[in-house]
Design an enzyme around this catalytic site. Structure first.
Site, short mmCIF file in Angstrom:
data_model
loop_
_atom_site.label_atom_id
_atom_site.label_comp_id
_atom_site.label_asym_id
_atom_site.label_seq_id
_atom_site.Cartn_x
_atom_site.Cartn_y
_atom_site.Cartn_z
N GLU A 368 -4.01 8.24 -9.68
CA GLU A 368 -2.57 8.05 -10.00
C GLU A 368 -1.82 7.45 -8.80
OE1 GLU A 368 -0.24 10.52 -12.46
OE2 GLU A 368 -1.97 11.22 -13.59
C1 LIG Z 1 -12.03 10.31 -10.80
C2 LIG Z 1 -11.05 9.21 -11.04
C3 LIG Z 1 -10.25 9.23 -12.18
C4 LIG Z 1 -9.36 8.19 -12.43
N1 LIG Z 1 -8.64 8.18 -13.60
C5 LIG Z 1 -7.92 7.08 -13.94
C6 LIG Z 1 -7.35 6.96 -15.25
O1 LIG Z 1 -7.41 7.86 -16.07
N2 LIG Z 1 -6.73 5.80 -15.55
C7 LIG Z 1 -6.62 4.75 -14.68
O2 LIG Z 1 -6.06 3.74 -15.03
N3 LIG Z 1 -7.14 4.85 -13.43
C8 LIG Z 1 -7.82 5.98 -13.05
N4 LIG Z 1 -8.39 6.06 -11.81
C9 LIG Z 1 -8.24 4.96 -10.87
C10 LIG Z 1 -7.37 5.30 -9.67
O3 LIG Z 1 -6.02 5.33 -10.03
C11 LIG Z 1 -7.70 4.28 -8.58
O4 LIG Z 1 -8.98 4.62 -8.08
C12 LIG Z 1 -6.68 4.25 -7.47
O5 LIG Z 1 -5.44 3.75 -7.93
C13 LIG Z 1 -7.14 3.43 -6.26
O6 LIG Z 1 -7.68 2.20 -6.64
P1 LIG Z 1 -9.12 1.75 -6.04
O7 LIG Z 1 -10.04 2.88 -6.26
O8 LIG Z 1 -9.46 0.45 -6.65
O9 LIG Z 1 -8.89 1.64 -4.51
P2 LIG Z 1 -8.32 0.34 -3.72
O10 LIG Z 1 -7.05 -0.11 -4.35
O11 LIG Z 1 -9.42 -0.63 -3.56
O12 LIG Z 1 -7.98 1.00 -2.32
C14 LIG Z 1 -8.96 1.25 -1.33
C15 LIG Z 1 -8.24 1.82 -0.10
O13 LIG Z 1 -7.29 0.85 0.37
C16 LIG Z 1 -6.00 1.41 0.40
N5 LIG Z 1 -5.02 0.40 0.05
C17 LIG Z 1 -5.00 -0.43 -1.03
N6 LIG Z 1 -3.93 -1.22 -1.01
C18 LIG Z 1 -3.22 -0.88 0.10
C19 LIG Z 1 -2.01 -1.33 0.68
N7 LIG Z 1 -1.27 -2.28 0.09
N8 LIG Z 1 -1.60 -0.77 1.83
C20 LIG Z 1 -2.32 0.23 2.42
N9 LIG Z 1 -3.49 0.70 1.91
C21 LIG Z 1 -3.92 0.15 0.77
C22 LIG Z 1 -6.03 2.54 -0.63
O14 LIG Z 1 -5.03 3.51 -0.36
C23 LIG Z 1 -7.44 3.07 -0.42
O15 LIG Z 1 -7.47 3.95 0.68
C24 LIG Z 1 -9.25 7.13 -11.51
C25 LIG Z 1 -10.04 7.11 -10.36
C26 LIG Z 1 -10.95 8.11 -10.13
C27 LIG Z 1 -11.84 8.03 -8.92
#
Ligand SMILES: Cc1cc2nc3c(=O)[nH]c(=O)nc-3n(C[C@H](O)[C@H](O)[C@H](O)COP(=O)(O)OP(=O)(O)OC[C@H]3O[C@@H](n4cnc5c(N)ncnc54)[C@H](O)[C@@H]3O)c2cc1C
Length: 413
Positions: A368
């Site tokens: 989220e």
């Molecule tokens: C168990 C689980 C359940 C989930 N459930 C749902 C769901 O029901 N529906 C749904 O739509 N999604 C869901 N998600 C997705 C979740 O919301 C995303 O994993 C999350 O938003 C982060 O995206 P990412 O994993 O691609 O990380 P990335 O966006 O690739 O980020 C990687 C790292 O970089 C950092 N980062 C990225 N951009 C920036 C920035 N601009 N400035 C500083 N730091 C940054 C992040 O904070 C993180 O530490 C789920 C994820 C998991 C693991």
């Protein structure tokens, strides 16, 4: 937004919390470890929650709910999560998945789908994230194209919580690749729609009993009646409005996680004897417990304040919702870590309940919207509000300089 939080609990709120506690003690506590081990969903607990009418609490009365709002959701999710944080999120995602319909749906869409959710006849999921679009939720590639009256949705979503259990999936897709602000639309997909399938159920570090899936939309064909709001281009707006209202739910999961870990650690500390006395008598253990309790209590009240704002329809709930999510999830991780420490070596064992809290807590800082993204949202709002502090100009020496403000954040925020 008025910073003086008017937090009110109705009798109905307290009754929902009591009922959630009963379900947690009866169905979650005894089964949580086994469901975690087997990666199986606690259907019995879900059915009990559905039978009690709990899935209708955030749904307006005119659409078959009880209209008790986000506060009821937060109180119930906290109680569930004290016993099993995985069940807490599985429950909360029913709100996350149905909120796009509540905030943006047409009357017909609300009348068709919300009563089913309220009666526990249709479970929900929220499909925004993709393999290459997490924090950058504007960068989706799942798309929907229109031919005549029919939209065809194509592509894959990542990490759809409840994906394999859901009957209603709110799916966000690109409908106008050329547009910057109206690029995305939200659709209601039903699990029985041809072309919708589950590619994979993820193998996770924590919250193992709730299915989180890769979902596939292979030429899923729907009409305008499934386009949320009936007009394309409002999907991003609806997703952000949804996340503002859903974040108190995930933050309440964090409070429950912290509270559950604290209760376990306190109980254990009173029972575990070393050096001829209960370890609860040692000041260093007491200090840890006291700090854990303070953080948990602070997190609890920011969540209640956020829920109160959300239910009051306050403008500017975004900032406090981000604070509630970020603060309470950091607290959950810290408290669960300290709880493991208090359990000592037994805390590292999977046949004791505390290791699961430690594993379950981590995801709270990621989903989220990651806590980095929440901090960006909070800071952006602070900077935006700084113009209200003109009365401070006289006490800051130097010439008044032009304010550059912050870059807008369009992340999963
Ligand atoms: C168990 C689980 C359940 C989930 N459930 C749902 C769901 O029901 N529906 C749904 O739509 N999604 C869901 N998600 C997705 C979740 O919301 C995303 O994993 C999350 O938003 C982060 O995206 P990412 O994993 O691609 O990380 P990335 O966006 O690739 O980020 C990687 C790292 O970089 C950092 N980062 C990225 N951009 C920036 C920035 N601009 N400035 C500083 N730091 C940054 C992040 O904070 C993180 O530490 C789920 C994820 C998991 C693991």
């Amino acid at each position: 937004m008025n910073p003086l939080y008017d937090i009110k609990f109705t009798e109905a709120h307290l009754a929902w919390r009591e009922k959630a506690h009963e379900i947690a003690v009866k169905y979650l506590l005894p089964q949580a470890l086994q469901h975690d081990k087997d990666s199986t969903f606690n259907e019995e607990a879900f059915q009990a929650a559905a039978d009690a009418g709990m899935l209708g609490t955030w749904i307006p009365k005119e659409y078959g709910g009880s209209g008790d709002g986000i506060m009821a959701l937060a109180l119930m999710v906290e109680e569930f999560s004290k016993a099993d944080p995985a069940f807490g999120v599985a429950f909360a995602v029913n709100a996350l998945g149905s909120l796009p319909i509540i905030v943006g749906g047409t009357h017909e869409q609300k009348a068709k789908y919300l009563p089913l959710v309220a009666q526990g006849k249709a479970a929900c999921a929220f499909a925004l994230s993709e393999k290459f679009a997490g924090s950058d939720a504007g960068g989706l590639s799942v798309n929907a194209t229109k031919d005549g009256d029919t939209w065809s949705i194509n592509g894959e979503k990542k990490w759809t919580t409840n994906g394999s259990r859901a009957n209603i999936i709110t799916c966000f897709a690109v409908t106008d690749p050329e547009s910057r602000s109206r690029r995305i639309s939200a659709f209601i997909v039903e699990d029985t729609d041809p072309g919708f399938s589950i590619k994979k159920v993820e193998d996770k570090m924590g919250i193992r009993s709730v299915p989180v899936c890769e979902t596939v939309f292979d030429n899923v064909q729907v009409g305008d009646d499934r386009l949320i709001g009936g007009k394309p281009g409002f999907g991003f707006k609806h997703s952000m409005m949804t996340l503002d209202l859903a974040r108190p739910g995930v933050a309440a999961q964090a409070v429950g996680t912290a509270a559950g870990a604290l209760e376990l650690a306190t109980t254990y500390a009173c029972r575990r004897k070393q050096f001829g006395q209960a370890i609860s008598g040692f000041q260093m253990i007491q200090a840890m417990l006291a700090d854990m309790a303070q953080k948990t209590e602070a997190a609890r009240w920011i969540v209640y304040a956020t829920a109160a704002h959300a239910d009051a329809g306050s403008k500017g709930v975004t900032k406090i919702a981000a604070m509630a999510k970020c603060f309470s999830s950091d607290v959950a991780v810290e408290v669960a870590t300290d709880a493991v420490q208090i359990f000592g070596g037994y805390g590292f064992m999977e046949d004791y309940p505390i290791a699961k809290f430690y594993r379950d807590a981590k995801i709270l800082q990621i989903y989220e919207g990651t806590n980095q993204v929440q901090r960006m949202v909070i800071a952006r709002n602070l900077i935006k509000e700084s113009s209200r502090h003109d009365y401070l100009n006289s006490v800051i020496p130097g010439e008044t300089q032009e304010s550059y403000g912050a870059e807008p954040v369009t992340a999963n925020s």
